[in-house]
Design an enzyme around this catalytic site. Structure first.
Site, PDB file in Angstrom:
ATOM      1  N   ASN A 223       0.807  -1.221   0.000  1.00 52.05           N
ATOM      2  CA  ASN A 223       0.000   0.000   0.000  1.00 52.05           C
ATOM      3  C   ASN A 223       0.840   1.271   0.000  1.00 52.05           C
ATOM      4  O   ASN A 223       0.305   2.371  -0.094  1.00 52.05           O
ATOM      5  CB  ASN A 223      -0.963  -0.001   1.194  1.00 52.05           C
TER       6      ASN A 223
ATOM      7  N   VAL B  93     -14.833   6.524  -5.782  1.00 56.18           N
ATOM      8  CA  VAL B  93     -13.714   7.421  -6.090  1.00 56.18           C
ATOM      9  C   VAL B  93     -14.145   8.888  -6.046  1.00 56.18           C
ATOM     10  O   VAL B  93     -13.388   9.763  -6.438  1.00 56.18           O
ATOM     11  CB  VAL B  93     -13.115   7.088  -7.477  1.00 56.18           C
ATOM     12  N   ASP B  94     -15.348   9.151  -5.528  1.00 57.68           N
ATOM     13  CA  ASP B  94     -15.834  10.530  -5.587  1.00 57.68           C
ATOM     14  C   ASP B  94     -15.001  11.506  -4.755  1.00 57.68           C
ATOM     15  O   ASP B  94     -14.913  12.686  -5.089  1.00 57.68           O
ATOM     16  CB  ASP B  94     -17.333  10.624  -5.220  1.00 57.68           C
TER      17      ASP B  94
ATOM     18  N   CYS C 112     -10.363  -5.711  -5.120  1.00 58.38           N
ATOM     19  CA  CYS C 112     -11.209  -6.374  -4.119  1.00 58.38           C
ATOM     20  C   CYS C 112     -12.624  -5.815  -4.146  1.00 58.38           C
ATOM     21  O   CYS C 112     -12.819  -4.605  -4.169  1.00 58.38           O
ATOM     22  CB  CYS C 112     -10.649  -6.154  -2.712  1.00 58.38           C
TER      23      CYS C 112
ATOM     24  N   VAL D 146     -14.953   0.795   8.713  1.00 54.19           N
ATOM     25  CA  VAL D 146     -14.224   1.420   7.598  1.00 54.19           C
ATOM     26  C   VAL D 146     -14.834   1.053   6.247  1.00 54.19           C
ATOM     27  O   VAL D 146     -15.120   1.921   5.430  1.00 54.19           O
ATOM     28  CB  VAL D 146     -12.727   1.049   7.641  1.00 54.19           C
TER      29      VAL D 146
ATOM     30  N   ARG E 217      -7.788  -1.725  -8.234  1.00 57.84           N
ATOM     31  CA  ARG E 217      -8.277  -0.446  -7.777  1.00 57.84           C
ATOM     32  C   ARG E 217      -7.197   0.634  -7.715  1.00 57.84           C
ATOM     33  O   ARG E 217      -7.410   1.775  -8.090  1.00 57.84           O
ATOM     34  CB  ARG E 217      -8.866  -0.671  -6.379  1.00 57.84           C
TER      35      ARG E 217
ATOM     36  N   ASP F 286      -7.654  -3.933   7.471  1.00 54.03           N
ATOM     37  CA  ASP F 286      -6.951  -4.978   6.727  1.00 54.03           C
ATOM     38  C   ASP F 286      -6.443  -6.118   7.608  1.00 54.03           C
ATOM     39  O   ASP F 286      -5.863  -7.082   7.101  1.00 54.03           O
ATOM     40  CB  ASP F 286      -5.775  -4.372   5.944  1.00 54.03           C
TER      41      ASP F 286
END
Length: 423
Positions: A23, A124-125, A117, A330, A93, A308
């Site tokens: 990430n 994505v706004d 995923c 989340v 993504r 995660d």
């Protein structure tokens, strides 16, 4: 079909070296589009997602060269294509992270909505809200998004309704060459944000406040090359720490930063593990003896308990003594692993974004499906303590986030293989 087959493997023991953070690597690779000179990245994990984003960069005009297994040189000096490849964008993504760099460097970008995923809507706004605040014009359909800034981006103030990691990263990158100052309020605070800011500053950007809720970026005219080492993967580290706990093992996790995973350390101590931090060697040792006790976790943006690691911790809770509970705040739809754990005999009940777990004495091996990346890891953990044989299918999800997870577990004494079985 290829599966990861796991047989009961108690008392894992030994050392495991953690790779660079996926990430962190993904946004930093995307940010390499900003530099007009070669960039060298070290500790780049060999993962499917990483290879996809590197292919995206090559399609856009970057030259990518592997100098060794985990060292990559990226030369984006000749990038002039602002249209991202549809077939690659659909696979992952994080490929959307190239939008900010392309927009600020080339003044326009056309991109296709990303895959990856299937965890909730993950919209994505917030990214687009940020680009608009910097003066971009956005046109979007269900499939693609076009952003144009004819006269370049202009610094602005952006308040994020949720501290989205991806949106914070994309806006930071877009702001590096915007005219004037950009302020991101309610920014994500994750270590991966700090790592990206550190990299951008090495390129010549002016980013301050990363790791706090307010990030300030003063735009510069151009960015150059740099050498950067990706931070260790805190989620991979947490996965192996939980593996030590669930198997009543004694595992030392090397190349990890304890301050990045304080909630995991705290919760492992709470359930009854001994956790020894060695900051001089960047290592954490987890020792578990006897049956651990149940606990409660609530996922939150950093520095809270990471979403995660929720699935892996739930696998541990299934065999802890007494009651445990999980509240997922989340992402929506992040209990897809529950049904698979139930196939193995776990006693889990869910309602909305909450799960209650009654610890059982033992799990049973079964054929279970990896529904997403972290669910796959959780099912491997459950398989380590289940009677009989566990076959985890759809392991392409696991390969997206863990490099050679099977050999790492084998070195700790696990009975685990990648094998072909009949459908």
């Amino acid at each position: 079909m290829e599966v990861i087959q796991v047989k009961k493997s108690l008392n894992l023991k030994g050392e495991v070296k953690i790779d660079g953070a996926k990430n962190s690597a993904l946004p930093i690779i995307a940010a390499s589009l900003l530099g007009t000179e070669p960039i060298i990245l070290e500790d780049v994990p060999k993962l499917k997602d990483v290879s996809i984003i590197l292919k995206v960069l090559e399609e856009l005009g970057s030259k990518v060269t592997y100098l060794d297994k985990n060292k990559v040189e990226i030369d984006s000096s000749n990038v002039n294509n602002s249209v991202t490849p549809h077939e690659l964008m659909n696979k992952m993504r994080a490929s959307f992270l190239v939008m900010g760099p392309l927009l600020t460097r080339l003044g326009q970008t056309k991109t296709y909505l990303p895959g990856g995923c299937a965890i909730g809507s993950r919209p994505v706004d917030l990214h687009l809200k940020g680009f608009k605040a910097l003066g971009a014009e956005i046109e979007s359909t269900d499939e693609k998004i076009e952003a144009i800034a004819k006269d370049g981006l202009i610094g602005g103030e952006i308040y994020l309704d949720f501290p989205s990691v991806g949106a914070t990263q994309n806006i930071m990158m877009a702001a590096t060459m915007a005219k004037g100052e950009t302020v991101i309020e309610n920014a994500a605070k994750e270590p991966e944000i700090v790592d990206l800011a550190s990299f951008l500053n090495k390129l010549g950007a002016k980013v301050r406040g990363a790791g706090t809720s307010t990030i300030r970026i003063v735009g510069v005219d151009k960015l150059h090359g740099a050498r950067h080492t990706i931070i260790p993967d805190r989620i991979e580290a947490a996965t192996f720490m939980v593996a030590s706990a669930i198997t009543r093992g004694d595992v030392t996790v090397k190349n990890c930063i304890s301050s990045h995973i304080m909630p995991i350390i705290a919760k492992l101590r709470e359930v009854g593990c001994e956790v020894i931090e060695n900051e001089d060697e960047d290592s954490i040792r987890v020792i578990a003896t006897g049956r651990l006790k149940g606990t409660k976790i609530k996922t939150l943006p950093y520095p809270g308990f990471p979403t995660d690691v929720q699935a892996q911790f739930m696998a541990l809770m299934t065999v802890c003594k007494g009651q445990s509970s999980v509240e997922e705040t989340v992402f929506e739809n992040r209990f897809m692993h529950v049904e698979q754990l139930q196939k193995m005999g776990a006693a889990i009940a869910t309602e909305g974004n909450e799960a209650s777990i009654a610890g059982v004495d033992s799990l049973q091996g079964a054929t279970v499906k990896s529904t997403d990346l972290r669910a796959g890891a959780a099912l491997i953990l459950a398989g380590l303590v289940a009677d009989g044989t566990t076959n985890v299918t759809d392991i392409y999800h696991i390969d997206r986030g863990y490099d050679d997870i099977v050999s790492k577990f084998k070195k700790l004494g696990a009975n685990i293989e990648r094998i072909e079985i009949e459908d």
